[in-house]
Write a protein that holds these residues in place. Structure first.
Motif, PDB file in Angstrom:
ATOM      1  N   LYS A  20     -31.798  -4.761 -59.188  1.00 51.05           N
ATOM      2  CA  LYS A  20     -30.842  -5.183 -58.159  1.00 51.05           C
ATOM      3  C   LYS A  20     -29.441  -5.294 -58.726  1.00 51.05           C
ATOM      4  CE  LYS A  20     -34.225  -7.686 -55.450  1.00 51.05           C
ATOM      5  NZ  LYS A  20     -34.751  -9.000 -55.088  1.00 51.05           N
ATOM      6  N   ARG A 146     -28.124  10.551 -40.765  1.00 54.06           N
ATOM      7  CA  ARG A 146     -27.841   9.178 -41.144  1.00 54.06           C
ATOM      8  C   ARG A 146     -28.876   8.735 -42.160  1.00 54.06           C
ATOM      9  NH1 ARG A 146     -29.587   4.163 -38.854  1.00 54.06           N
ATOM     10  NH2 ARG A 146     -30.631   5.339 -37.215  1.00 54.06           N
ATOM     11  N   ARG A 147     -28.427   8.085 -43.200  1.00 47.53           N
ATOM     12  CA  ARG A 147     -29.329   7.549 -44.219  1.00 47.53           C
ATOM     13  C   ARG A 147     -29.899   6.245 -43.682  1.00 47.53           C
ATOM     14  NH1 ARG A 147     -27.378   6.912 -50.366  1.00 47.53           N
ATOM     15  NH2 ARG A 147     -27.542   9.165 -50.278  1.00 47.53           N
ATOM     16  N   VAL A 148     -31.212   6.225 -43.477  1.00 44.96           N
ATOM     17  CA  VAL A 148     -31.873   5.068 -42.899  1.00 44.96           C
ATOM     18  C   VAL A 148     -32.271   4.080 -43.996  1.00 44.96           C
ATOM     19  CG1 VAL A 148     -33.878   4.302 -41.558  1.00 44.96           C
ATOM     20  CG2 VAL A 148     -32.700   6.421 -40.951  1.00 44.96           C
ATOM     21  N   LYS A 149     -32.742   4.596 -45.108  1.00 42.23           N
ATOM     22  CA  LYS A 149     -33.130   3.751 -46.238  1.00 42.23           C
ATOM     23  C   LYS A 149     -32.791   4.479 -47.516  1.00 42.23           C
ATOM     24  CE  LYS A 149     -36.893   1.445 -48.600  1.00 42.23           C
ATOM     25  NZ  LYS A 149     -38.311   1.159 -48.672  1.00 42.23           N
ATOM     26  N   HIS A 150     -32.252   3.739 -48.450  1.00 39.82           N
ATOM     27  CA  HIS A 150     -31.979   4.291 -49.773  1.00 39.82           C
ATOM     28  C   HIS A 150     -32.099   3.162 -50.788  1.00 39.82           C
ATOM     29  CE1 HIS A 150     -30.242   6.628 -53.017  1.00 39.82           C
ATOM     30  NE2 HIS A 150     -29.480   5.599 -53.276  1.00 39.82           N
ATOM     31  N   THR A 151     -32.902   3.366 -51.779  1.00 36.58           N
ATOM     32  CA  THR A 151     -33.021   2.384 -52.847  1.00 36.58           C
ATOM     33  C   THR A 151     -33.281   3.113 -54.150  1.00 36.58           C
ATOM     34  OG1 THR A 151     -34.151   0.401 -53.633  1.00 36.58           O
ATOM     35  CG2 THR A 151     -35.504   2.022 -52.466  1.00 36.58           C
ATOM     36  N   THR A 152     -32.893   2.504 -55.222  1.00 36.73           N
ATOM     37  CA  THR A 152     -33.233   3.034 -56.541  1.00 36.73           C
ATOM     38  C   THR A 152     -34.246   2.118 -57.215  1.00 36.73           C
ATOM     39  OG1 THR A 152     -31.406   1.834 -57.568  1.00 36.73           O
ATOM     40  CG2 THR A 152     -30.966   4.108 -56.827  1.00 36.73           C
TER      41      THR A 152
END
Length: 156
Positions: A20, A146-152
């Motif tokens: 995070k 559209r980017r709905v979800k993005h996480t690394t």
């Protein structure tokens, strides 16, 4: 033989926090995970040495630098020979706008992810760096609305 690093609860807490906010200092991290700073430091070093933790980076907001168009591009190769694949992969490495490239199963051979300024920018890369390669037979492009979800962050 199992090469998976065995994580304990403290490792998981450390990894969750660092995914995070990788800029956390050891003291702040120790406070968040309820451990000593020296214990956190040792754990982080062990996780780095085991290859669990990679380099520390800061993520850039693409829209803030004028890169508002996400594109996924399927690529089909003419040849599956080792030389053709190596040459194509070398060309992918040389183009910084191609952020990710995967060899995939199914009817396509590669999946590329690009974040570009606009359609003209994508066309320049597609025509000059992908379709221009001798080994490429065909491509198919998917434009993100559209980017709905993005996480690394990976679940640990």
């Amino acid at each position: 033989m199992n090469d998976t690093f065995q994580l304990d609860d403290l490792d998981r807490r450390i990894l969750t926090i660092l995914q995070k906010d990788g800029s956390q200092g050891t003291n702040a991290l120790a406070e968040h995970v309820n451990a000593s700073a020296s214990s956190c430091w040792r754990r982080i070093r062990a996780l780095e040495e085991a290859g669990v933790l990679g380099s520390n980076v800061r993520l850039v907001n693409p829209a803030a630098i004028g890169r508002a168009l996400d594109v996924f591009c399927h690529v089909r190769m003419k040849s599956q020979g080792a030389g053709a694949r190596a040459s194509f992969q070398q060309a992918l490495e040389a183009e910084p706008t191609i952020l990710e490239a995967y060899t995939i199963s199914g009817e396509w051979d590669y999946l590329l992810h690009l974040i570009v300024h606009d359609m003209q920018d994508y066309e320049r890369i597609l025509m000059g760096h992908v379709l221009d390669h001798d080994s490429v037979a065909a491509t198919s492009s998917i434009f993100v609305l559209r980017r709905v979800k993005h996480t690394t962050a990976l679940p640990v």
